[in-house]
Scaffold this active site. Structure first.
Site, mmCIF file in Angstrom:
data_model
loop_
_atom_site.group_PDB
_atom_site.id
_atom_site.type_symbol
_atom_site.label_atom_id
_atom_site.label_comp_id
_atom_site.label_asym_id
_atom_site.label_seq_id
_atom_site.Cartn_x
_atom_site.Cartn_y
_atom_site.Cartn_z
ATOM 1 N N TRP A 1 0.821 -1.215 0.000
ATOM 2 C CA TRP A 1 0.000 0.000 0.000
ATOM 3 C C TRP A 1 0.850 1.257 0.000
ATOM 4 O O TRP A 1 0.539 2.217 -0.726
ATOM 5 C CB TRP A 1 -0.992 -0.014 1.159
ATOM 6 C CG TRP A 1 -2.033 -1.076 0.946
ATOM 7 C CD1 TRP A 1 -2.186 -2.227 1.651
ATOM 8 C CD2 TRP A 1 -3.017 -1.117 -0.090
ATOM 9 N NE1 TRP A 1 -3.214 -2.969 1.124
ATOM 10 C CE2 TRP A 1 -3.740 -2.328 0.064
ATOM 11 C CE3 TRP A 1 -3.365 -0.264 -1.148
ATOM 12 C CZ2 TRP A 1 -4.789 -2.688 -0.795
ATOM 13 C CZ3 TRP A 1 -4.417 -0.623 -1.993
ATOM 14 C CH2 TRP A 1 -5.105 -1.810 -1.807
ATOM 15 N N ASP B 1 -1.888 6.499 6.202
ATOM 16 C CA ASP B 1 -2.966 5.690 5.633
ATOM 17 C C ASP B 1 -3.383 4.698 6.716
ATOM 18 O O ASP B 1 -2.671 3.732 6.988
ATOM 19 C CB ASP B 1 -2.447 4.973 4.378
ATOM 20 C CG ASP B 1 -3.461 3.993 3.789
ATOM 21 O OD1 ASP B 1 -4.551 3.819 4.378
ATOM 22 O OD2 ASP B 1 -3.156 3.395 2.732
ATOM 23 N N LYS C 1 -12.828 -1.676 5.831
ATOM 24 C CA LYS C 1 -12.064 -2.638 6.620
ATOM 25 C C LYS C 1 -12.623 -2.678 8.048
ATOM 26 O O LYS C 1 -12.902 -3.730 8.569
ATOM 27 C CB LYS C 1 -10.582 -2.265 6.651
ATOM 28 C CG LYS C 1 -9.967 -1.896 5.287
ATOM 29 C CD LYS C 1 -9.771 -3.082 4.376
ATOM 30 C CE LYS C 1 -9.489 -2.719 2.923
ATOM 31 N NZ LYS C 1 -8.310 -1.946 2.655
HETATM 32 C C1 LIG Z 1 -7.724 -1.418 1.257
HETATM 33 C C2 LIG Z 1 -6.637 -0.423 1.399
HETATM 34 C C3 LIG Z 1 -6.480 0.648 0.510
HETATM 35 C C4 LIG Z 1 -7.338 0.825 -0.726
HETATM 36 O O1 LIG Z 1 -8.622 1.074 -0.461
HETATM 37 P P1 LIG Z 1 -9.676 1.263 -1.654
HETATM 38 O O2 LIG Z 1 -10.910 1.600 -0.930
HETATM 39 O O3 LIG Z 1 -9.758 -0.035 -2.393
HETATM 40 O O4 LIG Z 1 -9.191 2.349 -2.527
HETATM 41 C C5 LIG Z 1 -5.474 1.553 0.751
HETATM 42 N N1 LIG Z 1 -4.653 1.421 1.804
HETATM 43 C C6 LIG Z 1 -4.764 0.393 2.668
HETATM 44 C C7 LIG Z 1 -3.820 0.299 3.819
HETATM 45 C C8 LIG Z 1 -5.756 -0.560 2.499
HETATM 46 O O5 LIG Z 1 -5.874 -1.580 3.355
#
Ligand SMILES: *Cc1c(COP(=O)(O)O)cnc(C)c1O
Length: 363
Positions: free
Chosen positions: A101, A175, A199
């Site tokens: 990521w 993030d 998530k």
């Molecule tokens: C799932 C995830 C993303 C991407 O999320 P989307 O909603 O698919 O754009 C980005 N960063 C992390 C750490 C993630 O787990």
């Protein structure tokens, strides 16, 4: 039909009580005669849902008053572009590479400014975290980006870096898509945090951005208006239609979190769940987790069978035991158990019991 234990990395398990409440309110929300998904985002009913959700989230995560909470769309991936569009001013940014990521974030940011690598754990296969003291941050850096929890590699920062202590004045961008609300956040170390909801917060479609006020208002001219933090903040996240139903469900999750003791209680539950699983993996002769002890994720636990020819049998047996979506991400292989807030300890106990049994019968 019975509900299974769902270990999906995202979209992921939801608290059952939240799903039940949403079902009971589906046709008529609080006597309004409407489903939430049929309401105007500017009507008093939805505004009350939105304000309650924002206030609950602010309380849960102890977000200070000088941070704005924005409910956006586009997911974590869109924020990989939206953050540099709003914060970089077309200049330099530094990234700490700890897995897939953060790698994606670096690549996308390079379209909007100079995206540099401050540190990388790639050489060891992303199973460690580079110590902050070793990070090479330029004095001209507009921000430093980390991924708080690498969902695919299963690596998590258990303490946010203190950039000021490193002699760096740039804001930290985190993030926190896959561990938001699983643990407290030290906002004194953060400039901006973002994450998709799917998530740990609710259904896909909602993207959470929490940003220090002084970082708003430096947007590049070619930033799409709907992604300009200033416009979004000035319009209480209603510059355009927000993802109303996802906000409503996330709001129910916030209520559920509050009812269950808030973030501190959630963190203790998450520690207990993760420990149960890692202790088993470390004691097993068939299964293993390869991440360094001090940076193992509490949310996403990748693991491997030492004999990979048994992978399909393992997954088939898991499915038969009502343990779903355990297959690892295709880029790393093996298995992965995501054990977000809404996964009860009983789910982890059932997984460990199944793995123990599988190991015995295959010996
Ligand atoms: C799932 C995830 C993303 C991407 O999320 P989307 O909603 O698919 O754009 C980005 N960063 C992390 C750490 C993630 O787990």
């Amino acid at each position: 039909m019975s509900r299974a234990f769902n270990f999906s990395a995202g979209p992921a398990v939801m608290p059952e009580e939240v799903l039940q409440q949403a079902a009971s309110e589906m046709l008529d929300w609080h006597g309004s005669g409407m489903s939430v998904m049929e309401m105007s985002h500017r009507g008093k009913e939805f505004i009350s849902i939105y304000e309650q959700a924002e206030a609950d989230l602010r309380e849960l995560l102890a977000v200070p008053a000088h941070f704005k909470i924005l409910f956006m769309q586009g997911g974590g991936l869109a924020e990989n572009a939206i953050v540099p569009l709003n914060l970089s001013q077309g200049e330099a940014m530094d990234f700490v590479l700890t897995g897939s990521w953060s790698q994606k974030s670096l690549k996308e940011a390079g379209k909007y400014g100079t995206a540099r690598v401050a540190a990388s754990a790639q050489a060891d296969g992303f199973i460690t975290l580079p110590a902050p003291a070793t990070w090479q941050i330029g004095s001209d850096s507009r921000y430093v980006h980390i991924c708080g929890n690498e969902t695919i590699h299963g690596v998590e920062f258990h303490e946010l870096p203190d950039l000021k202590a490193l002699g760096c004045d740039a804001p930290l961008v985190v993030d926190f898509s896959s561990h938001v609300a699983s643990r407290p956040v030290d906002w004194s170390r953060v400039g901006l945090a973002f994450g998709g909801a799917q998530k740990n917060l609710g259904p896909a479609g909602l993207t959470l951005v929490i940003v220090r006020e002084d970082l708003i208002g430096h947007t590049l001219p070619h930033c799409p208006s709907a992604f300009d933090y200033k416009l979004v903040a000035d319009n209480q996240s209603m510059y355009n239609t927000p993802p109303t139903y996802s906000i409503y469900i996330a709001g129910l999750v916030f209520q559920w979190l509050k009812k269950n003791g808030g973030i501190a209680a959630m963190e203790q539950r998450n520690i207990a769940k993760a420990q149960l699983l890692y202790d088993f993996l470390d004691s097993s002769s068939l299964f293993e987790n390869r991440v360094a002890q001090d940076c193992r994720s509490r949310m996403n636990v990748p693991f491997f069978l030492r004999d990979e020819s048994r992978n399909d049998a393992f997954l088939a047996g898991a499915k038969a035991a009502n343990l779903l979506q355990l297959k690892g991400h295709k880029s790393v292989g093996g298995m992965r158990a995501s054990i977000y807030n809404a996964m009860p300890i009983e789910g982890v106990q059932a997984l460990v019991a199944y793995m123990r049994e599988f190991e015995k019968t295959q010996a």
